[in-house]
Scaffold this motif. Structure first.
Motif, PDB file in Angstrom:
ATOM      1  N   THR A  62     112.274 -29.162 -71.673  1.00  0.00           N
ATOM      2  CA  THR A  62     111.383 -28.480 -72.446  1.00  0.00           C
ATOM      3  C   THR A  62     110.269 -27.560 -71.570  1.00  0.00           C
ATOM      4  O   THR A  62     110.199 -27.879 -70.317  1.00  0.00           O
ATOM      5  CB  THR A  62     110.525 -29.438 -73.208  1.00  0.00           C
ATOM      6  N   TRP A  64     107.466 -27.171 -72.782  1.00  0.00           N
ATOM      7  CA  TRP A  64     106.222 -27.524 -73.463  1.00  0.00           C
ATOM      8  C   TRP A  64     105.285 -26.697 -74.533  1.00  0.00           C
ATOM      9  O   TRP A  64     104.231 -27.209 -74.940  1.00  0.00           O
ATOM     10  CB  TRP A  64     105.283 -28.075 -72.311  1.00  0.00           C
ATOM     11  N   TRP A  66     107.101 -23.544 -76.309  1.00  0.00           N
ATOM     12  CA  TRP A  66     107.914 -22.811 -77.200  1.00  0.00           C
ATOM     13  C   TRP A  66     109.051 -23.579 -77.558  1.00  0.00           C
ATOM     14  O   TRP A  66     109.387 -23.643 -78.901  1.00  0.00           O
ATOM     15  CB  TRP A  66     108.338 -21.471 -76.535  1.00  0.00           C
ATOM     16  N   SER A  67     109.787 -24.257 -76.815  1.00  0.00           N
ATOM     17  CA  SER A  67     111.081 -25.044 -77.283  1.00  0.00           C
ATOM     18  C   SER A  67     111.274 -26.206 -76.306  1.00  0.00           C
ATOM     19  O   SER A  67     110.915 -26.375 -75.124  1.00  0.00           O
ATOM     20  CB  SER A  67     112.411 -24.091 -77.109  1.00  0.00           C
ATOM     21  N   CYS A  68     111.863 -26.921 -77.157  1.00  0.00           N
ATOM     22  CA  CYS A  68     112.412 -28.340 -76.314  1.00  0.00           C
ATOM     23  C   CYS A  68     113.858 -28.528 -76.940  1.00  0.00           C
ATOM     24  O   CYS A  68     114.168 -28.697 -78.130  1.00  0.00           O
ATOM     25  CB  CYS A  68     111.597 -29.445 -76.940  1.00  0.00           C
ATOM     26  N   VAL A  96     105.673 -33.053 -77.356  1.00  0.00           N
ATOM     27  CA  VAL A  96     105.809 -31.695 -76.901  1.00  0.00           C
ATOM     28  C   VAL A  96     105.152 -30.621 -77.848  1.00  0.00           C
ATOM     29  O   VAL A  96     104.267 -29.691 -77.395  1.00  0.00           O
ATOM     30  CB  VAL A  96     107.248 -30.892 -77.321  1.00  0.00           C
ATOM     31  N   GLN A  99     103.225 -26.744 -81.185  1.00  0.00           N
ATOM     32  CA  GLN A  99     103.658 -25.414 -80.797  1.00  0.00           C
ATOM     33  C   GLN A  99     105.202 -25.264 -80.497  1.00  0.00           C
ATOM     34  O   GLN A  99     105.925 -23.957 -80.549  1.00  0.00           O
ATOM     35  CB  GLN A  99     102.908 -24.702 -79.792  1.00  0.00           C
ATOM     36  N   CYS A 100     105.989 -26.345 -80.380  1.00  0.00           N
ATOM     37  CA  CYS A 100     106.974 -26.282 -79.733  1.00  0.00           C
ATOM     38  C   CYS A 100     108.150 -26.808 -80.705  1.00  0.00           C
ATOM     39  O   CYS A 100     107.900 -27.786 -81.238  1.00  0.00           O
ATOM     40  CB  CYS A 100     106.985 -27.432 -78.312  1.00  0.00           C
TER      41      CYS A 100
END
Length: 132
Positions: A62, A64, A66-68, A96, A99-100
């Motif tokens: 991740t 932290w 946007w995406s995991c 996370v 936001q993620c």
């Protein structure tokens, strides 16, 4: 059953291999070095333990914010249907933050599981497969 969830421990390669083989998750369990590298290069690992026995893992990569990518979700066969996988996903999402997004590629046998625990099936993904 008293399951403890931990974010501060990386299991040994032997523990991970035993879990993956027991859970049926298709990973390169015959390649200890590759398993070790998979975990060394992951930056969010959440584990589930029954005393000293590793019974579940959520292995993630991740940024932290946007995406995991939930790379592996595995639960020992005899511990399935007790909510361990769902709890590992909840802890991943909690860690996370809102936001993620959490995304994954499912093995065919788990396609029915993920919608039950909050995932939405997507038709907008692409893949370049690995050379084993």
């Amino acid at each position: 059953m008293n399951i403890h969830y931990k974010l501060d421990i990386t299991p040994t390669a032997e523990q991970i291999i035993a879990l993956y083989e027991n859970s049926g998750l298709p990973r390169p369990t015959n390649d200890k070095e590759r398993i070790e590298k998979m975990f060394q290069n992951s930056n969010l690992i959440i584990t589930a333990w029954d005393d000293e026995v590793l019974v579940g893992v959520s292995r993630n990569i991740t940024d932290w914010v946007w995406s995991c990518y939930l790379a592996d979700l595995a639960v020992r066969h005899d511990y399935k249907k007790f909510g361990i996988g769902k709890k590992l996903i909840e802890l991943t999402k909690e860690k996370v933050g809102e936001q993620c997004m959490v995304l994954l590629l499912s093995v065919p046998t788990a396609m029915g599981y993920y919608p039950k625990v909050g995932f939405t099936k997507q038709d907008s993904s692409f893949i370049i497969n690995r050379k084993e």
